[in-house]
Design a protein around this motif. Structure first.
Motif, PDB file in Angstrom:
ATOM      1  N   LYS A 310       0.818  -1.222   0.000  1.00 22.09           N
ATOM      2  CA  LYS A 310       0.000   0.000   0.000  1.00 22.09           C
ATOM      3  C   LYS A 310       0.857   1.280   0.000  1.00 22.09           C
ATOM      4  N   LYS A 311       1.895   1.259  -0.793  1.00 23.85           N
ATOM      5  CA  LYS A 311       2.744   2.444  -0.916  1.00 23.85           C
ATOM      6  C   LYS A 311       2.122   3.484  -1.854  1.00 23.85           C
ATOM      7  N   ILE A 312       1.333   3.008  -2.801  1.00 24.60           N
ATOM      8  CA  ILE A 312       0.791   3.891  -3.832  1.00 24.60           C
ATOM      9  C   ILE A 312      -0.610   4.352  -3.448  1.00 24.60           C
ATOM     10  N   GLY A 313      -0.810   5.661  -3.454  1.00 28.82           N
ATOM     11  CA  GLY A 313      -2.128   6.220  -3.204  1.00 28.82           C
ATOM     12  C   GLY A 313      -2.930   6.327  -4.490  1.00 28.82           C
ATOM     13  N   PHE A 314      -4.238   6.429  -4.328  1.00 26.11           N
ATOM     14  CA  PHE A 314      -5.136   6.627  -5.471  1.00 26.11           C
ATOM     15  C   PHE A 314      -5.674   8.041  -5.368  1.00 26.11           C
ATOM     16  N   TYR A 315      -5.209   8.931  -6.253  1.00 28.54           N
ATOM     17  CA  TYR A 315      -5.492  10.363  -6.149  1.00 28.54           C
ATOM     18  C   TYR A 315      -6.549  10.773  -7.180  1.00 28.54           C
ATOM     19  N   VAL A 316      -7.718  11.118  -6.703  1.00 28.60           N
ATOM     20  CA  VAL A 316      -8.790  11.587  -7.596  1.00 28.60           C
ATOM     21  C   VAL A 316      -8.583  13.089  -7.775  1.00 28.60           C
ATOM     22  N   ASP A 317      -7.611  13.440  -8.631  1.00 25.00           N
ATOM     23  CA  ASP A 317      -7.199  14.851  -8.647  1.00 25.00           C
ATOM     24  C   ASP A 317      -7.981  15.723  -9.622  1.00 25.00           C
ATOM     25  N   GLU A 318      -9.043  15.175 -10.216  1.00 27.99           N
ATOM     26  CA  GLU A 318     -10.066  15.983 -10.886  1.00 27.99           C
ATOM     27  C   GLU A 318     -11.400  15.263 -10.734  1.00 27.99           C
ATOM     28  N   TRP A 319     -12.369  15.964 -10.154  1.00 32.82           N
ATOM     29  CA  TRP A 319     -13.714  15.419 -10.025  1.00 32.82           C
ATOM     30  C   TRP A 319     -14.687  16.565  -9.833  1.00 32.82           C
ATOM     31  N   MET A 362      -5.772  11.784  -1.498  1.00 30.43           N
ATOM     32  CA  MET A 362      -5.811  13.147  -2.021  1.00 30.43           C
ATOM     33  C   MET A 362      -6.838  13.214  -3.138  1.00 30.43           C
ATOM     34  N   THR A 363      -7.636  14.298  -3.154  1.00 29.54           N
ATOM     35  CA  THR A 363      -8.521  14.580  -4.284  1.00 29.54           C
ATOM     36  C   THR A 363      -8.504  16.086  -4.506  1.00 29.54           C
ATOM     37  N   ASN A 364      -8.894  16.495  -5.713  1.00 24.43           N
ATOM     38  CA  ASN A 364      -8.958  17.922  -6.049  1.00 24.43           C
ATOM     39  C   ASN A 364     -10.209  18.173  -6.873  1.00 24.43           C
ATOM     40  N   ILE A 365     -11.143  18.905  -6.302  1.00 32.64           N
ATOM     41  CA  ILE A 365     -12.361  19.221  -7.027  1.00 32.64           C
ATOM     42  C   ILE A 365     -12.037  20.227  -8.130  1.00 32.64           C
ATOM     43  N   ALA A 366     -12.767  20.129  -9.229  1.00 29.52           N
ATOM     44  CA  ALA A 366     -12.589  21.054 -10.339  1.00 29.52           C
ATOM     45  C   ALA A 366     -13.810  21.984 -10.398  1.00 29.52           C
ATOM     46  N   GLN A 367     -13.582  23.284 -10.142  1.00 28.61           N
ATOM     47  CA  GLN A 367     -12.351  23.916  -9.706  1.00 28.61           C
ATOM     48  C   GLN A 367     -12.647  24.931  -8.612  1.00 28.61           C
ATOM     49  N   MET A 368     -11.645  25.674  -8.190  1.00 27.68           N
ATOM     50  CA  MET A 368     -11.762  26.474  -6.986  1.00 27.68           C
ATOM     51  C   MET A 368     -12.647  27.719  -7.168  1.00 27.68           C
ATOM     52  N   VAL A 369     -12.441  28.469  -8.250  1.00 24.30           N
ATOM     53  CA  VAL A 369     -13.166  29.730  -8.450  1.00 24.30           C
ATOM     54  C   VAL A 369     -13.634  29.840  -9.905  1.00 24.30           C
TER      55      VAL A 369
END
Length: 515
Positions: A310-319, A362-369
Motif C-alpha cells: 500500500k505504498k501507492i495512493g489513489f489520487y482523484v485529482d479531478e472530479w 488526495m482529491t482535487n475538485i474542479a475547480q476552486m473559483v
C-alpha cells in the motif's frame, strides 16, 4: 427559489417524528478505528482557465479590488475559512502546454501566449511560480505542481523542480533568489503530465509508463525536499491505466491519479443544464456521481494486487459536476451555476472518499473559483459563496480525522427513471479534537427521513451542527441574493442512548455527537 427559514427548520429538527418519514438505522462503532482521512482529500484545483485565476483570484497589485500582493482579499479570506489543505496548479490540460520560464522574472517582460485549450484567450503569464507560491503561503496550504510532459522535455521539467527546491548555489537556485525567493519552495506533490490518454498526448498507458520512468529519472531534489510523485492515470471505468502504472511505473511513484466528472446525462455533447432542471436530472446526476464508489473499488482492487504494501495512493485529482455552460458565456471558460444539487454531489463524494481513506489520500475538485463546480463565483469586485463551498466548510472537521466503521441499515431507496439509489449516505469519524462527527446526505428531493444513529461505545446525549437544504432543487446564490442558500444550525437529543436525526429532503447534515 425560496430557502427554508432557519427558525422553522430548527423547530422541525426538534419536533416529533412526522408521519410518512422513512426511518433508517445508522450504526457507528466508535470502539474501532479505521484509516485516517487525509486532509488532502479536501484539496482544490486552480487551472489557467476562464476567470479561474485572472479576476477570480488574481487582480494584480494595482487593482482597485482590495488585494494582497495581487491576490484578492475577499476570495483569499473565504478560502482560508475552508482550511484549504492543498492546491493543484497550473492544470489540467493547461499544464501540458505551460512552460515555466514564461512565468518568472519581471511581469512586464513575460511573453504573452494563446491559451489554446481554454477559450483561445491571451495568457499573460502574470501568475507564475513565485505568484502561485505566494498564494500558497497566504492560504497556509500545500502545493501540488503539475509538470509539462505533453509538450515539454525531461530537461525542462527537471530544471523547474530544481529551480523551486534547490538549496545549493546552482545557477537555477541563484536565479530563483534573484527573482525574489531566497529559501527553496516546498513542493508537496509533483505530477508528471496530465490526462496522458487525452489532452496530455493521446497516449497508450504502456507508452506513458515508459515516458514517466524516463522523466522521473531526472527529477532530483535535496533528500528532504522530495515531493510525492504522481503518475497520470485513467478516467471513468477504465482501469487499464492503474493496472499498467502500478506495475511499470511503481518505482518512486507515490500516487496514481484518476479523473471522473459527473454529467447528468452521461453524454458529453449534451451534458444537461446547471439550473432549471427537472427531478429526472436531479436523480440521474446523483446516480452518475455514485458511480465513483465502484470506480474506486475497481482500481483499489488492482492496487491491492500489485502493491500489497500500500505504498501507492489513489489520487482523484479531478472530479466534480460538469454541465452545459451558462448561456451567453465563453464556452471555453466552463462557467456554470452552482446549486444545492452540487452540494449534495460533493457530500456524497466526501462520504465515498472517507470509505476508501486507506488508498484515497488526495482529491482535487474542479475547480476552486468561477470554473465548473466552483467554491466561489466572482464578477469584477463582487463575490459569492456557492452551496459547494458550504458543503466543504461543513466537512472541515473530517480533515485528518480517524474514520469509524459505519453501516446504514433499513435504508429506503430513492427511485426515479425506473431506477433506484440509496436514500441515505452516511459517514462518521473521530476528529482531531476528540469529538465524533457524523455526516448524512438525503438524496430524495421529496421525502425526509428519520435516521436513528447508534454510536456503540459512547453514552450519547445529543448532537449539534448544521444542515444545508432548501425548497428548490436548483436553489443557488446570486449577486442580488448572495445568501439565498446557506447552512443553518441543527440539533438533536438522544433517547435511550440513541440519536434520532430528522434529515430533510435533499439535504446535507453534519453534526458533532455530544457525550
Amino acid at each position: 427559489m425560496k430557502a427554508i427559514k432557519p427558525t422553522i427548520l430548527a423547530l422541525s429538527m426538534l419536533a416529533a417524528s412526522a408521519s410518512g418519514f422513512a426511518q433508517v438505522s445508522v450504526t457507528i462503532d466508535a470502539s474501532k478505528s479505521g484509516p485516517v482521512i487525509n486532509k488532502n482529500v479536501y484539496g482544490q484545483f486552480a487551472e489557467h482557465l476562464g476567470t479561474g485565476i485572472y479576476e477570480g483570484l488574481w487582480v494584480g497589485q494595482d487593482s482597485k479590488i482590495p488585494n494582497t500582493r495581487g491576490w484578492r482579499n475577499d476570495v483569499v479570506g473565504a478560502l482560508k475559512d475552508l482550511k484549504v489543505p492543498l492546491v493543484r496548479w497550473p492544470g489540467g490540460c493547461f499544464a501540458d502546454e505551460y512552460h515555466w520560464r514564461d512565468g518568472i522574472g519581471a511581469r512586464n517582460k513575460r511573453p504573452v501566449k494563446v491559451n489554446t485549450h481554454w477559450g483561445g484567450v491571451a495568457e499573460v503569464n502574470a501568475v507564475g511560480t513565485h505568484e502561485f507560491f505566494d498564494l500558497v503561503d497566504i492560504l497556509g496550504t500545500e502545493a501540488y505542481i503539475n509538470g509539462n510532459l505533453g509538450s515539454g522535455t525531461p530537461q525542462e521539467m527537471a530544471e523547474w523542480l530544481e529551480y523551486m527546491t534547490s538549496d545549493t548555489k546552482s545557477s537555477l537556485a541563484e536565479q530563483r533568489r534573484k527573482n525574489g525567493r531566497k529559501e527553496p519552495y516546498k513542493v508537496a506533490y509533483f505530477g508528471i503530465g496530465n490526462e496522458a490518454w487525452g489532452c496530455g498526448g493521446n497516449m497508450k498507458p504502456e507508452y506513458y509508463a515508459h515516458l514517466y520512468n524516463h522523466y522521473a529519472t531526472f527529477l532530483k531534489t535535496p533528500p528532504n525536499a522530495r515531493p510525492k510523485m504522481v503518475a497520470s492515470g485513467g478516467n471513468d471505468a477504465d482501469t487499464k491505466w492503474t493496472e499498467v502504472l502500478s506495475k511499470e511505473a511503481a518505482r518512486g511513484t507515490d500516487g496514481i491519479s484518476f479523473h471522473y466528472y459527473t454529467l447528468p446525462t452521461g453524454v458529453w455533447e449534451k451534458k444537461g443544464a446547471a439550473t432549471g432542471f427537472e427531478e429526472n436530472e436531479w436523480f440521474s446526476t446523483l446516480q452518475q456521481t455514485l458511480r465513483m464508489d465502484g470506480f474506486i473499488k475497481n482500481n483499489v482492487a488492482i492496487l491491492d494486487k500489485n502493491d500489497p504494501e500500500k505504498k501507492i495512493g489513489f489520487y482523484v485529482d479531478e472530479w466534480g459536476t460538469w454541465y452545459d455552460v451558462e448561456p451567453g458565456t465563453n464556452p471555453g471558460f466552463l462557467f456554470q451555476r452552482n446549486t444545492l444539487r452540487d452540494a449534495v454531489v460533493a457530500a456524497l463524494n466526501f462520504n465515498i472518499f472517507h470509505a476508501h481513506a486507506e488508498r484515497v489520500r488526495m482529491t482535487n475538485i474542479a475547480q476552486m473559483v468561477n470554473v465548473l463546480q466552483a467554491m466561489i463565483i466572482t464578477d469584477k469586485d463582487k463575490m459569492l459563496l456557492t452551496p459547494t463551498y458550504h458543503a466543504y466548510k461543513m466537512y472541515v472537521p473530517f480533515q485528518d480525522a480517524t474514520s469509524l466503521p459505519t453501516a446504514v441499515n433499513n435504508d429506503v431507496s430513492y427511485s426515479a427513471n425506473n431506477k433506484s439509489i440509496p436514500g441515505i449516505s452516511a459517514s462518521a469519524a473521530k476528529g482531531k479534537d476528540g469529538k465524533v462527527y457524523v455526516a448524512l446526505v438525503n438524496t430524495n428531493p421529496r421525502q425526509a427521513s428519520d435516521v436513528v444513529v447508534d454510536l456503540k461505545g459512547q453514552n450519547v446525549t445529543g448532537a449539534s451542527g448544521q444542515v444545508l437544504t432548501s425548497d428548490a432543487m436548483d436553489a443557488h446564490n446570486t449577486f442580488d441574493k448572495p445568501q439565498a442558500i446557506k447552512p443553518v444550525s441543527y440539533s438533536a437529543k438522544a433517547a435511550n442512548g440513541k440519536l434520532t436525526l430528522k434529515v430533510p429532503a435533499k439535504s446535507v447534515v453534519v453534526v458533532a455527537v455530544e457525550v
